[in-house]
Design an enzyme around this catalytic site. Structure first.
Site, PDB file in Angstrom:
ATOM      1  N   GLU A 163       0.757  -0.803   0.138  1.00 51.18           N
ATOM      2  CA  GLU A 163      -0.147   0.073  -0.030  1.00 51.18           C
ATOM      3  C   GLU A 163       1.346   1.400  -0.238  1.00 51.18           C
ATOM      4  O   GLU A 163       1.599   0.978   0.563  1.00 51.18           O
ATOM      5  CB  GLU A 163      -1.213  -0.001   1.352  1.00 51.18           C
TER       6      GLU A 163
ATOM      7  N   LYS B  20       2.194   4.363   1.829  1.00 55.30           N
ATOM      8  CA  LYS B  20       2.332   4.863   2.700  1.00 55.30           C
ATOM      9  C   LYS B  20       2.169   6.926   2.357  1.00 55.30           C
ATOM     10  O   LYS B  20       2.385   7.678   2.266  1.00 55.30           O
ATOM     11  CB  LYS B  20       3.735   5.042   2.992  1.00 55.30           C
TER      12      LYS B  20
ATOM     13  N   ASP C 106       1.104  10.384   3.422  1.00 51.71           N
ATOM     14  CA  ASP C 106       2.387  11.080   4.865  1.00 51.71           C
ATOM     15  C   ASP C 106       1.099  12.171   5.099  1.00 51.71           C
ATOM     16  O   ASP C 106       1.338  13.447   4.458  1.00 51.71           O
ATOM     17  CB  ASP C 106       3.336  12.073   3.638  1.00 51.71           C
TER      18      ASP C 106
ATOM     19  N   LYS D 147      10.656   3.290   3.465  1.00 50.64           N
ATOM     20  CA  LYS D 147      11.031   5.129   2.774  1.00 50.64           C
ATOM     21  C   LYS D 147      11.602   4.974   2.159  1.00 50.64           C
ATOM     22  O   LYS D 147      12.930   4.407   1.341  1.00 50.64           O
ATOM     23  CB  LYS D 147      11.400   5.215   4.466  1.00 50.64           C
TER      24      LYS D 147
ATOM     25  N   CYS E 183      34.598  17.748  29.414  1.00 52.24           N
ATOM     26  CA  CYS E 183      33.348  17.696  29.294  1.00 52.24           C
ATOM     27  C   CYS E 183      32.609  19.326  29.248  1.00 52.24           C
ATOM     28  O   CYS E 183      33.595  20.463  29.895  1.00 52.24           O
ATOM     29  CB  CYS E 183      32.026  17.650  30.270  1.00 52.24           C
TER      30      CYS E 183
ATOM     31  N   CYS F 164      31.003  20.434  32.113  1.00 55.11           N
ATOM     32  CA  CYS F 164      31.486  20.664  33.693  1.00 55.11           C
ATOM     33  C   CYS F 164      32.865  20.649  34.332  1.00 55.11           C
ATOM     34  O   CYS F 164      33.022  20.606  34.663  1.00 55.11           O
ATOM     35  CB  CYS F 164      31.031  19.310  34.135  1.00 55.11           C
TER      36      CYS F 164
ATOM     37  N   CYS G 105      31.800  11.200  28.963  1.00 60.39           N
ATOM     38  CA  CYS G 105      31.618  12.826  30.585  1.00 60.39           C
ATOM     39  C   CYS G 105      31.082  11.299  31.517  1.00 60.39           C
ATOM     40  O   CYS G 105      30.634  10.917  32.169  1.00 60.39           O
ATOM     41  CB  CYS G 105      30.789  13.544  30.676  1.00 60.39           C
TER      42      CYS G 105
ATOM     43  N   CYS H 276      27.366  16.501  36.264  1.00 57.59           N
ATOM     44  CA  CYS H 276      26.723  16.631  35.594  1.00 57.59           C
ATOM     45  C   CYS H 276      26.278  18.085  35.273  1.00 57.59           C
ATOM     46  O   CYS H 276      24.799  16.845  35.519  1.00 57.59           O
ATOM     47  CB  CYS H 276      28.051  16.281  34.380  1.00 57.59           C
TER      48      CYS H 276
END
Length: 671
Positions: free
Chosen positions: A113, A115, A117, A311, A405, A408, A423, A428
């Site tokens: 079928e 698809k 949108d 897709k 990081c 932090c 990290c 953090c």
């Protein structure tokens, strides 16, 4: 005209208008001139205005649009609206076919079928009358948009048969209607919609149904919710023919394919022809046709194993990569993001795109300042495909992952065998904020009103440091935040309070335990029933559970061995959050009786019980309800129009009951 004759005329006008409307809007074959239809419509409208008792829910006059709503009610789906697994090329389609044949045999056939949108919707009918329509939502709970859906001409307000049924479909905006809408918005000085899908979704989620009524939306129905076999159909293609006969519009471009090669041929044809359609499609849906084969294949937590969505390749465009920005996820993973010169991709403006990880950037030799190709992966997430080396300037800068990081300044580490840089500082701030955002998300604790902006404000104001702090927030604290009025604060506090009653699996997923997704969270909740029981489980106990492997088990025991985690859970418990599974808890099963340890297969249409009622009753008495007939089957219950399952049962000399025998065995008596 007396009342009885007036009612007869109302019934006659309704029947005529429903017939003419179906022919015009669904079949595209007008039966009468527009002037005649309008004359009948106005006559019915005049009678209804004078005699409101003669206004039926399915009257064509009810499509005009009612009163403005104050909000959308939440509707739990009796049958979940699942996602589909994706395929992006021919080989992935062949992989899907191999999995299907492995589970259901080599003689499977498919139905393909287009698809559409648009916006996935569910429509419920009782005795043939449309009573409720909803959005997909999170798949388990949607929003009630009945008033807006009633305005769509291709949705029948009354079916051609007085049956109760729930169907699923896709609401969309035809291209012509989209162009007209944007022209009108442009003239009014309003922002145009970016694509028909957004326009359709935006139209249906308006609180004033008159807005949806003015936008010429349409719907294609693509399936029956629940057990289609209840309606005497044996295949998905038969189900689509059945709902068409009821008065729904289905997409006529579907095709039944005997092999995966035929499926691929169909996909390639529509990849070339899709621009000729009056509506947008973004792929092809491929489903195993026979319901018996579907039942044998079953489901994962998120999608049916018997269906896949191919897709279409994403549209690719070129733009300039201006910079690379780093973000810290809730598990400490550092993710690089491309900052781009904004460019239009497949209907929306893109200024940021994923670069995934440091290795990918180096492998593709992507540099700051490059002209790059970008696309939407699966038509949704923008990603950088590759740089255009020939256009590279001498100023283009290679990317280097920092040692600290960005949130932090803690040292970043890379675990052997992983591509991610992390990290590992538990304090953090970026990780803590991301953890809160995940905790409140729809599929976790579903606390509406707390998004990224609000979390940033709460964190910066030192009002929250972990997820448990959400439950200490007060009106006085929240009202001080930017763009938080009385109504927003009230709604947010209500949502926070309501989340305390969520079932255990929601909390488990929300806690963000590494490798524990939604499916694993539900499996764990069903198995242990309380959080305390789960916290005491060791890896041996965890790995004994089907679908829980060593990696997940180790992650769980490590998580609950962390003192900071235990403190947060203690606070959640103190604030009154539910710590138990609210689903179908294990019940005591009888040790004797006709159904104990017996495998039962239901086939054909049952007249007294629904399939769901029969299944629950059999399982409550110790039976096992299967979707396919085999040598291990003990009883086959055959309703009306029983097909191949009945034939197979007779071939294998399996006991066959009719519905009356089933009801007697369940201990019920027909009245």
């Amino acid at each position: 005209m007396d009342q009885s004759k007036l009612k007869e005329r109302v019934d006659e006008l309704n029947a005529l208008l429903l017939e003419y409307g179906h022919a015009y809007y669904v079949l595209d074959k007008p039966l009468v001139p527009d002037a005649m239809y309008d004359g009948y419509f106005q006559e019915l409208l005049r009678i209804e205005e004078q005699f409101p008792d003669f206004i039926y829910p399915y009257s064509p006059t009810q499509r005009i649009g009612g009163e403005t709503l104050s909000g959308f009610n939440k509707i739990p789906h009796e049958y979940p609206m699942l996602s589909l697994s994706n395929a992006f090329d021919e080989e992935e389609l062949r992989d899907f076919d191999r999995r299907v044949q492995s589970g259901a045999g080599s003689n499977v056939s498919y139905i393909c079928e287009l698809k559409i949108d648009g916006l996935a919707i569910s429509l419920k009918y009782v005795d043939g009358v449309f009573v409720q329509g909803s959005t997909r939502g999170d798949g388990s709970v949607g929003e009630d948009i009945t008033a807006s859906l009633k305005t769509i001409r291709t949705i029948p307000l009354k079916l051609k048969e007085p049956i109760s049924i729930e169907v699923r479909g896709e609401a969309y905006m035809p291209k012509k209607a989209f162009v007209q809408l944007n022209e009108a918005r442009d003239e009014a000085g309003e922002e145009p919609f970016m694509n028909p899908r957004n326009a359709a979704a935006g139209s249906l989620r308006q609180l004033d149904p008159k807005i949806a009524a003015s936008r010429n939306l349409a719907v294609f129905i693509y399936g029956i919710a629940g057990d289609a076999g209840e309606y005497g159909v044996d295949s998905h293609s038969d189900a689509l023919d059945f709902v068409s006969r009821l008065g729904f519009e289905t997409n006529k471009e579907r095709k039944r394919c005997a092999t995966i090669e035929e499926v691929i041929e169909y996909v390639n044809i529509w990849m070339d022809k899709r621009s000729n359609l009056d509506y947008d499609i973004d792929g092809i849906v491929v489903k195993v046709d026979l319901i018996e084969d579907q039942e044998q294949l079953g489901y994962t937590a998120r999608s049916p194993k018997w269906a896949a969505a191919f897709k279409f390749p994403a549209m690719e465009v070129q733009t300039k990569l201006v910079d690379i920005e780093l973000s810290v996820g809730r598990t400490g993973v550092i993710t690089p993001t491309a900052i781009l010169e904004p460019v239009l991709v497949d209907g929306s403006t893109v200024g940021r795109a994923s670069l995934h990880n440091e290795d990918l950037i180096k492998e593709k030799d992507i540099r700051i300042g490059d002209t790059v190709i970008i696309r939407k992966a699966g038509d949704i997430i923008p990603e950088v495909v590759a740089p255009i080396i020939e256009e590279r300037s001498s100023n283009a800068q290679p990317f280097e992952m920092p040692k600290e990081c960005p949130a932090c300044d803690s040292e970043l580490i890379r675990i052997e065998g992983e591509v991610a840089v992390r990290c590992v500082n538990p304090q953090c701030p970026a990780q803590m904020k991301e953890a809160i955002i995940h905790f409140v998300s729809r599929n976790a604790m579903n606390i509406e009103g707390i998004g990224e902006r609000v979390v940033d404000q709460l964190y910066e104001a030192h009002l929250v440091h972990d997820v448990a702090d959400l439950y200490t927030l007060t009106r006085e604290q929240l009202i001080e935040l930017d763009r938080m009025g009385e109504k927003s604060v009230s709604n947010l506090l209500t949502a926070i309070e309501a989340s305390k009653q969520n079932s255990l699996e929601k909390m488990l997923f929300g806690l963000g335990i590494r490798h524990v997704g939604e499916k694993a969270a539900r499996i764990l909740a069903e198995e242990f029933e309380t959080l305390r029981e789960l916290m005491q489980a060791d890896t041996e106990k965890l790995t004994s559970i089907h679908e829980i492997g060593d990696k997940v088990a180790t992650s769980i025991t490590t998580y609950f061995g962390n003192e900071d985690v235990l403190k947060v859970i203690g606070k959640l418990e103190m604030h009154g959050l539910n710590m138990s599974y609210k689903g179908l808890l294990r019940q005591e099963v009888p040790t004797s009786g006709v159904f104990v340890n017996k495998t039962v297969v239901l086939t054909g249409k049952l007249m007294v019980l629904t399939r769901g009622e029969a299944k629950k009753a059999i399982e409550a008495l110790g039976g096992i309800v299967s979707g396919s007939v085999s040598k291990k089957t003990d009883i086959v219950v055959a309703g009306e129009a029983a097909g191949s399952k009945l034939a197979k049962a007779e071939e294998l000399e399996i006991t066959v009951w009719n519905e009356t025998q089933l009801i007697e065995a369940l201990g019920e008596k027909e009245s």
